[in-house]
Scaffold this motif. Structure first.
Motif, PDB file in Angstrom:
ATOM      1  N   ARG A 219      -1.308  24.431   4.473  1.00 41.54           N
ATOM      2  CA  ARG A 219      -2.004  25.713   4.560  1.00 41.54           C
ATOM      3  C   ARG A 219      -2.307  26.200   3.160  1.00 41.54           C
ATOM      4  NH1 ARG A 219       0.656  31.063   7.215  1.00 41.54           N
ATOM      5  NH2 ARG A 219       2.148  30.615   5.553  1.00 41.54           N
ATOM      6  N   LEU A 220      -3.518  26.703   2.968  1.00 40.06           N
ATOM      7  CA  LEU A 220      -3.882  27.335   1.701  1.00 40.06           C
ATOM      8  C   LEU A 220      -3.516  28.813   1.766  1.00 40.06           C
ATOM      9  CD1 LEU A 220      -7.407  25.776   1.002  1.00 40.06           C
ATOM     10  CD2 LEU A 220      -5.145  24.936   0.325  1.00 40.06           C
TER      11      LEU A 220
ATOM     12  N   THR B 253      -8.805  21.125  -1.895  1.00 37.65           N
ATOM     13  CA  THR B 253      -8.608  22.576  -1.818  1.00 37.65           C
ATOM     14  C   THR B 253      -9.949  23.305  -1.857  1.00 37.65           C
ATOM     15  OG1 THR B 253      -6.448  22.399  -2.889  1.00 37.65           O
ATOM     16  CG2 THR B 253      -7.510  24.548  -2.929  1.00 37.65           C
TER      17      THR B 253
ATOM     18  N   VAL C 189     -12.029  22.843   1.485  1.00 39.77           N
ATOM     19  CA  VAL C 189     -11.553  23.663   2.597  1.00 39.77           C
ATOM     20  C   VAL C 189     -11.935  25.122   2.388  1.00 39.77           C
ATOM     21  CG1 VAL C 189      -9.484  24.510   3.783  1.00 39.77           C
ATOM     22  CG2 VAL C 189      -9.674  22.090   3.178  1.00 39.77           C
ATOM     23  N   LEU C 190     -11.767  25.631   1.167  1.00 42.32           N
ATOM     24  CA  LEU C 190     -12.079  27.028   0.877  1.00 42.32           C
ATOM     25  C   LEU C 190     -13.576  27.286   1.008  1.00 42.32           C
ATOM     26  CD1 LEU C 190     -10.733  29.673   0.073  1.00 42.32           C
ATOM     27  CD2 LEU C 190     -11.077  29.032  -2.329  1.00 42.32           C
TER      28      LEU C 190
ATOM     29  N   ALA D 133     -14.416  27.377   4.751  1.00 42.62           N
ATOM     30  CA  ALA D 133     -13.854  28.527   5.467  1.00 42.62           C
ATOM     31  C   ALA D 133     -14.605  29.813   5.167  1.00 42.62           C
ATOM     32  CB  ALA D 133     -12.371  28.687   5.114  1.00 42.62           C
TER      33      ALA D 133
ATOM     34  N   VAL E  90      -6.369  30.460  -4.859  1.00 38.89           N
ATOM     35  CA  VAL E  90      -6.043  29.959  -3.524  1.00 38.89           C
ATOM     36  C   VAL E  90      -5.551  28.532  -3.696  1.00 38.89           C
ATOM     37  CG1 VAL E  90      -6.878  29.486  -1.198  1.00 38.89           C
ATOM     38  CG2 VAL E  90      -7.828  31.402  -2.497  1.00 38.89           C
TER      39      VAL E  90
ATOM     40  N   ARG F  46      -9.312  30.807   8.839  1.00 39.24           N
ATOM     41  CA  ARG F  46      -8.304  29.738   8.979  1.00 39.24           C
ATOM     42  C   ARG F  46      -8.324  28.868   7.722  1.00 39.24           C
ATOM     43  NH1 ARG F  46      -5.519  27.158  13.057  1.00 39.24           N
ATOM     44  NH2 ARG F  46      -5.301  24.908  12.916  1.00 39.24           N
ATOM     45  N   LEU F  47      -7.199  28.800   7.048  1.00 39.57           N
ATOM     46  CA  LEU F  47      -7.114  28.024   5.810  1.00 39.57           C
ATOM     47  C   LEU F  47      -6.120  26.871   5.933  1.00 39.57           C
ATOM     48  CD1 LEU F  47      -7.225  30.872   3.128  1.00 39.57           C
ATOM     49  CD2 LEU F  47      -9.064  29.322   3.805  1.00 39.57           C
TER      50      LEU F  47
ATOM     51  N   ARG G  88      -5.323  22.813   6.698  1.00 47.25           N
ATOM     52  CA  ARG G  88      -6.004  21.540   6.471  1.00 47.25           C
ATOM     53  C   ARG G  88      -5.087  20.382   6.812  1.00 47.25           C
ATOM     54  NH1 ARG G  88      -6.072  20.985  -0.147  1.00 47.25           N
ATOM     55  NH2 ARG G  88      -3.838  21.286  -0.474  1.00 47.25           N
TER      56      ARG G  88
END
Length: 315
Positions: free
Chosen positions: A185-186, A222, A225-226, A229, A261, A285-286, A288
């Protein structure tokens, strides 16, 4: 004038050699019969029962179309054809032994080293434990670790520079196969002096997106994903800083430069010591998936397979 046809269209293909030549086990049995002069002793020598040995010899005789043994109450004796076939068999078995020795040498060379490429979070916070466990299982294997972002890991695997990779992105990079080994999780963190550290309500995704952040570089799992999202919330603002390592991002955030993050895996020490403060965020939702990856069609073998099994997943 009719078009000519290649000769292989006219000639029947020969039967596969494996259908016409007895298998190695049968040839080794025949050699043992020649050595002991007894089918029973030969059967014990190769580790099978006498009925199984008799059946195997009869099968060879049918396959070759010649009698190989004269059987009598005093034992089994090679026929003239059997003696000739046994001489050929010895050469085949010797060649097979040389083949096996060569294959073992290749396996030994493969197993003497393992090249691992991993994205930063996995390289720093998960791989050390797995590699220590691998060392206990394979003390003779030299391991090299190449750390980089997820895009660099994929490039190394596709370029033949690594045997197994670990990535943190949204999906398996093109040209690779893989399996999920863990989830992560981030989280948003700031220095205790930052204004967000005193807020009482969760951060809204649009506010996070609009805020200049200390970010990992493009190509990192990272960042992927950011970006994904926050795409529906206006996308990321221009970065405050863009750094190529998790350690550098944490250091900049601790200094009070701004929010960042990062993976929760990477923040345990900083959060417990309150050098950084986690900021709740609602409506995004962060999470992955962390994956082991390898070139498509080349499943991990040897030390790479063993390392993968230590993550809890089989190839």
């Amino acid at each position: 004038m009719p078009a000519s046809r290649s000769s292989d269209q006219h000639e029947p293909r020969p039967a596969l050699l494996s259908h016409r030549v007895p298998d190695l086990g049968a040839l080794e049995l025949l050699i043992a019969v020649a050595r002991h002069g007894s089918l029973g002793r030969a059967a014990r020598d190769v580790g099978i029962t006498q009925p199984a040995a008799s059946s195997r010899v009869r099968s060879m005789e049918r396959q070759l179309g010649v009698a190989l043994l004269d059987r009598s109450p005093r034992g089994s004796r090679l026929t003239d054809a059997g003696a000739l076939v046994t001489d050929w068999a010895r050469r085949i078995v010797e060649a097979a032994e040389a083949f096996d020795a060569g294959a073992q040498a290749l396996r030994d060379r493969r197993d003497s080293r393992l090249r691992v490429a991993a994205s930063m979070t996995i390289a720093e916070y998960l791989l050390p434990g797995w590699l220590i466990a691998l060392r206990a299982e394979r003390p003779g294997t030299a391991v090299s670790l190449l750390a980089g972002n997820s895009a660099a890991v994929a490039q190394r695997l596709l370029g033949g520079e690594a045997d197994l990779g670990f990535v943190e992105g949204l999906s398996i990079p093109e040209g690779l196969d893989g399996t999920v080994i863990a989830h992560d999780r981030l989280v948003v963190v700031v220095a205790p002096s930052h204004a967000w550290a005193r807020r009482r309500t969760p951060l809204a995704p649009a506010e996070l997106a609009a805020t200049p952040l200390i970010l990992r570089e493009y190509g990192s799992g990272t960042r992927q994903v950011l970006d994904a999202a926050l795409a529906v919330h206006g996308g990321l603002a221009r970065p405050l800083l863009e750094l190529s390592s998790t350690t550098a991002v944490k250091g900049a955030a601790e200094s009070g430069a701004g929010p960042c993050v990062l993976s929760e895996l990477a923040l345990g020490e900083e959060l417990s010591a309150r050098r950084l403060v986690k900021i709740p965020i609602a409506g995004v939702r962060l999470r992955r998936q962390l994956r082991a990856v390898w070139p498509t069609g080349h499943r991990p073998t040897g030390p790479a397979r063993d390392l993968l099994s230590l993550t809890g997943r089989e190839p």
